[in-house]
Every structure is written in structure tokens, then in C-alpha cells.
Design an enzyme around this catalytic site. Sequence first.
Site, short mmCIF file in Angstrom:
data_model
loop_
_atom_site.label_atom_id
_atom_site.label_comp_id
_atom_site.label_asym_id
_atom_site.label_seq_id
_atom_site.Cartn_x
_atom_site.Cartn_y
_atom_site.Cartn_z
N TYR A 154 0.82 -1.22 0.00
CA TYR A 154 0.00 0.00 0.00
C TYR A 154 0.85 1.27 0.00
O TYR A 154 0.46 2.28 -0.54
CB TYR A 154 -0.94 -0.03 1.19
CG TYR A 154 -2.27 0.65 0.97
CD1 TYR A 154 -2.95 0.52 -0.24
CD2 TYR A 154 -2.87 1.39 1.98
CE1 TYR A 154 -4.18 1.12 -0.43
CE2 TYR A 154 -4.10 1.98 1.80
CZ TYR A 154 -4.75 1.85 0.59
OH TYR A 154 -5.98 2.44 0.41
N LYS A 161 -3.98 7.89 2.86
CA LYS A 161 -5.17 7.61 3.67
C LYS A 161 -5.02 8.16 5.08
O LYS A 161 -6.01 8.63 5.69
CB LYS A 161 -5.43 6.10 3.70
CG LYS A 161 -5.93 5.54 2.39
CD LYS A 161 -7.26 6.13 1.96
CE LYS A 161 -7.82 5.43 0.73
NZ LYS A 161 -9.09 6.04 0.27
#
Length: 256
Positions: A154, A161
Site C-alpha cells: 500500500y 489515507k
Amino acid sequence: MSGLLDGKRLLITGVISESSIAFSVARLAQEQGAHVVLTAYGRPSLVQRLARRLPHEAPVVDLDVTDEAQLASLADRVGTHLDGLDGVLHAVAHAPASCLDGGFLDAPWADVASALHTSTYSLKALAVACRPLLRPGSALVGIDFDASRAWPGYDWMGVAKAGLESCARYLARDLGPEGVRVNLVAAGPLRTLAARAIGGDGAGFERDWAVRAPLGWDASDAGPTARACLALLSDWFPATTGEIVHVDGGHHMVGS
């Protein structure tokens, strides 16, 4: 029988396929009585085809969340279809390939900046663009993925995020006096285009998630996530803002 969102006017971003969380939100919102407008980035004809697959065909407006001119005209363009907004779904995220799948140490700033602009700053940009149409009681809901830990593959999207979560809190602070709520829904891994970057091997990541989550987890079912979004877009959380609602089978709270 009245629906949860009877008469609500919603702007929904991020519909790019029928597997999109945003598509599930749009479909369920219409089933619950909402009037929906979709946004399209780059491929309006694709989103228009998807709009025809909803219970009621929804209007589509162009929106690149990094384009200042499109943001400046968004309220006017949405206003041709709706006379105001009771809710906005932010389901926008993107990072160049260099920022994912082990590229954390090598990704150049230009690519990182693009990821942060599209995936983090856009929450604020969208809120400001829609502000002329919002009213007391309106809600902004964003799609999140747990940023409290580092996930395989990620990388910079995880950082984006984390920024999204912080951005949502500051937005909640500054829009609260206007009666506008801002919340996020942190979903577990779902089989969407955006989720392909999480977990490297995909299927193995989903299996591990399902095993660890006390409630289990079905990565093919966006319904629970969509229903949480609908609840936050409704009038049933009138005093909740700056919150992250986890829809992940309980995975986030289980120790390793």
C-alpha cells in the site's frame, strides 16, 4: 413505506465499475429514496453507461478533483440537476504505480504529490466546491482504508489515507458550525479496482483478513460498506462528525 434517504439529494463520486463501492452506494441510495448525481473522470461515457444500470438513470457531471476550473464550476453544474445537496460521497483515490507495491523508498516526489493531491487534498477541495449547495444537516462521507498500520504493497497510498483521516477531522471542525457533518467509512479489502494495490497477493490477503476478522469478511460484497455510508448520509447520525466507522468484520481491533 418511506426510505432512509427519502428526498435526499446526493452527489456521488468514484463510480468506475459495478464493483465500485460508489456504485453500491448510488444503487442503495436510490432504493432508499434519494436523488443522485454521479461524477465522471476521464471517461464520462463509461459512467453514463453505469448510470443507466441504476434503478433510475442518474445525471452525470464531469469532475477531475485536481482541476481547479472544474471544481469552481461544480456547484453550478450540479445545480442544474439538484437545487441543493444533503450529502456528498468522496470515493476518489489514485496513486502512480511507483508509489505502490514496494516503491515507498524510491517513489519520486512528483508521483507522491499526485497521490496526495488526488487521494487526500481532494476531500477538502470537493467539500469547498460543494459548499454553496450544502445546508445544515448535510453530510460528507469519505471512503477510507485503515491507516493505523503499514500494509503490504500500500505504501504511499497508506500515507495518503492517513492524511485523509486527518483532513476529515479538520473539515469536521471547520464545517461543523455550518451544520455539516464529515465522517469516513474504513472498509476492509473489497474486490474493486482501487483495492488491487493492497496486500500484494490479493486472494491471500483477503483470506487472512476473513480469518482474523471476528465477524468474518466477504471481499466480494460491498453491501455492508455501502449501507454504512447510507447511514452516515442519513439523518440518523445528527451529532456524529470527525468519526471513522470501520466496516471490516472487526479486523481493525484484533491484536496480532
